[in-house]
Design a protein around this motif. Structure first.
Motif, short mmCIF file in Angstrom:
data_model
loop_
_atom_site.label_atom_id
_atom_site.label_comp_id
_atom_site.label_asym_id
_atom_site.label_seq_id
_atom_site.Cartn_x
_atom_site.Cartn_y
_atom_site.Cartn_z
N ALA A 48 -15.64 58.82 37.98
CA ALA A 48 -15.28 57.57 37.66
C ALA A 48 -15.08 57.19 36.33
N CYS A 49 -15.84 57.86 35.65
CA CYS A 49 -15.67 57.70 34.12
C CYS A 49 -14.82 58.38 33.58
N LEU A 105 -16.51 59.78 24.29
CA LEU A 105 -17.95 59.92 24.70
C LEU A 105 -18.39 61.55 24.21
N PRO A 161 -13.36 54.18 23.92
CA PRO A 161 -14.04 55.13 23.29
C PRO A 161 -14.41 56.25 23.64
N TYR A 186 -27.80 57.20 21.85
CA TYR A 186 -26.91 56.14 21.71
C TYR A 186 -26.11 55.99 22.99
N LEU A 187 -25.65 56.82 23.64
CA LEU A 187 -24.83 56.69 24.93
C LEU A 187 -25.79 56.07 25.89
N LEU A 206 -19.91 49.17 36.68
CA LEU A 206 -20.17 50.63 36.75
C LEU A 206 -21.77 50.83 36.31
N CYS A 263 -11.22 56.55 32.74
CA CYS A 263 -10.77 55.96 31.46
C CYS A 263 -11.38 56.91 30.41
N LEU A 297 -25.91 61.37 32.76
CA LEU A 297 -24.39 61.33 32.18
C LEU A 297 -24.69 61.05 30.81
N GLN A 325 -26.25 52.34 25.03
CA GLN A 325 -25.32 51.59 25.33
C GLN A 325 -25.17 51.31 27.07
C1 HEC Z 1 -12.14 51.01 33.48
C2 HEC Z 1 -12.15 51.92 32.46
C3 HEC Z 1 -13.65 52.37 32.33
C4 HEC Z 1 -14.46 53.29 33.14
C5 HEC Z 1 -14.16 53.58 34.56
C6 HEC Z 1 -15.43 53.46 32.68
N1 HEC Z 1 -15.50 53.07 31.13
FE1 HEC Z 1 -16.98 53.33 29.79
N2 HEC Z 1 -15.96 52.12 28.34
C7 HEC Z 1 -14.66 51.54 28.87
C8 HEC Z 1 -14.39 50.63 27.60
C9 HEC Z 1 -13.10 49.87 27.62
C10 HEC Z 1 -15.47 50.63 26.68
C11 HEC Z 1 -15.47 49.90 25.31
C12 HEC Z 1 -16.23 48.78 25.88
C13 HEC Z 1 -16.25 47.81 24.79
O1 HEC Z 1 -15.09 47.39 23.93
O2 HEC Z 1 -17.34 47.22 24.19
C14 HEC Z 1 -16.43 51.60 27.32
C15 HEC Z 1 -17.60 52.10 26.66
C16 HEC Z 1 -18.39 53.01 26.99
C17 HEC Z 1 -19.51 53.30 26.33
C18 HEC Z 1 -20.19 53.05 25.01
C19 HEC Z 1 -19.44 54.03 23.94
C20 HEC Z 1 -19.44 53.57 22.51
O3 HEC Z 1 -19.10 54.19 21.66
O4 HEC Z 1 -20.21 52.38 22.35
C21 HEC Z 1 -20.27 54.38 27.12
C22 HEC Z 1 -21.60 55.12 26.83
C23 HEC Z 1 -19.38 54.34 28.52
N3 HEC Z 1 -18.42 53.61 28.34
C24 HEC Z 1 -19.78 54.98 29.51
C25 HEC Z 1 -19.07 55.45 30.51
C26 HEC Z 1 -19.47 56.02 31.80
C27 HEC Z 1 -20.73 56.84 31.79
C28 HEC Z 1 -18.73 55.86 32.77
C29 HEC Z 1 -18.74 56.26 34.12
C30 HEC Z 1 -19.83 55.84 34.95
C31 HEC Z 1 -17.68 54.95 32.39
N4 HEC Z 1 -17.70 54.60 30.90
C32 HEC Z 1 -16.56 54.27 32.96
C33 HEC Z 1 -14.09 51.51 29.89
C34 HEC Z 1 -14.46 52.33 31.04
#
Ligand code: HEC
Length: 100
Positions: A31-32, A50, A48, A57-58, A78, A35, A90, A61
């Motif tokens: 799922a992650c 990862l 961003p 940090y992760l 999520l 994006c 994760l 957040q």
């Molecule tokens: C629909 C698209 C999408 C999906 C799917 C998604 N993310 Fe994200 N994620 C983003 C976006 C856009 C941001 C930036 C958010 C912001 O602007 O604050 C983000 C930010 C993050 C951050 C913070 C990173 C930072 O540098 O601060 C983490 C950690 C993260 N996501 C983990 C995950 C994980 C683990 C999954 C799967 C369970 C996931 N994401 C699924 C779009 C997504």
């Protein structure tokens, strides 16, 4: 669609190659990947990277998204589905990937 399938294939290879000790149990990683990229390197400039990020940090957040302290609609949705253990797995997984 082709890009998505290719991404998932890449993830499979990656997990097979790395032994993936930190691979989360139910693999929400897929799922992650949509994006954040199968390799933790996001293709979209709005998302961003990862890979190679600090594990703590992760983790923090994700908890902040879960609690709503850090505001983002998709990430909150999520994070709310995940347990603290899954979030920990994760965070460890993405921290273990090579950075860009
Ligand atoms: C629909 C698209 C999408 C999906 C799917 C998604 N993310 Fe994200 N994620 C983003 C976006 C856009 C941001 C930036 C958010 C912001 O602007 O604050 C983000 C930010 C993050 C951050 C913070 C990173 C930072 O540098 O601060 C983490 C950690 C993260 N996501 C983990 C995950 C994980 C683990 C999954 C799967 C369970 C996931 N994401 C699924 C779009 C997504």
């Amino acid at each position: 669609m082709i890009r998505r399938v290719a991404g998932l294939l890449g993830l499979g290879l990656l997990l097979a190659a790395g032994g993936a000790s930190a691979e989360p149990r139910s693999s929400p990683v897929e799922a992650c990947a949509y994006c954040h990229g199968a390799d933790g390197i996001a293709r979209d400039t709005e998302v961003p990277h990862l890979a190679g990020q600090n594990e703590r940090y992760l983790f923090n957040q994700m908890l902040a998204f879960k609690s709503g302290k850090r505001v983002h609609k998709e990430m909150r949705y999520l994070a709310r589905q995940m347990s603290t253990e899954e979030i920990g797995a994760l965070a460890a997984y993405y921290a273990s990937l090579p950075p860009r």
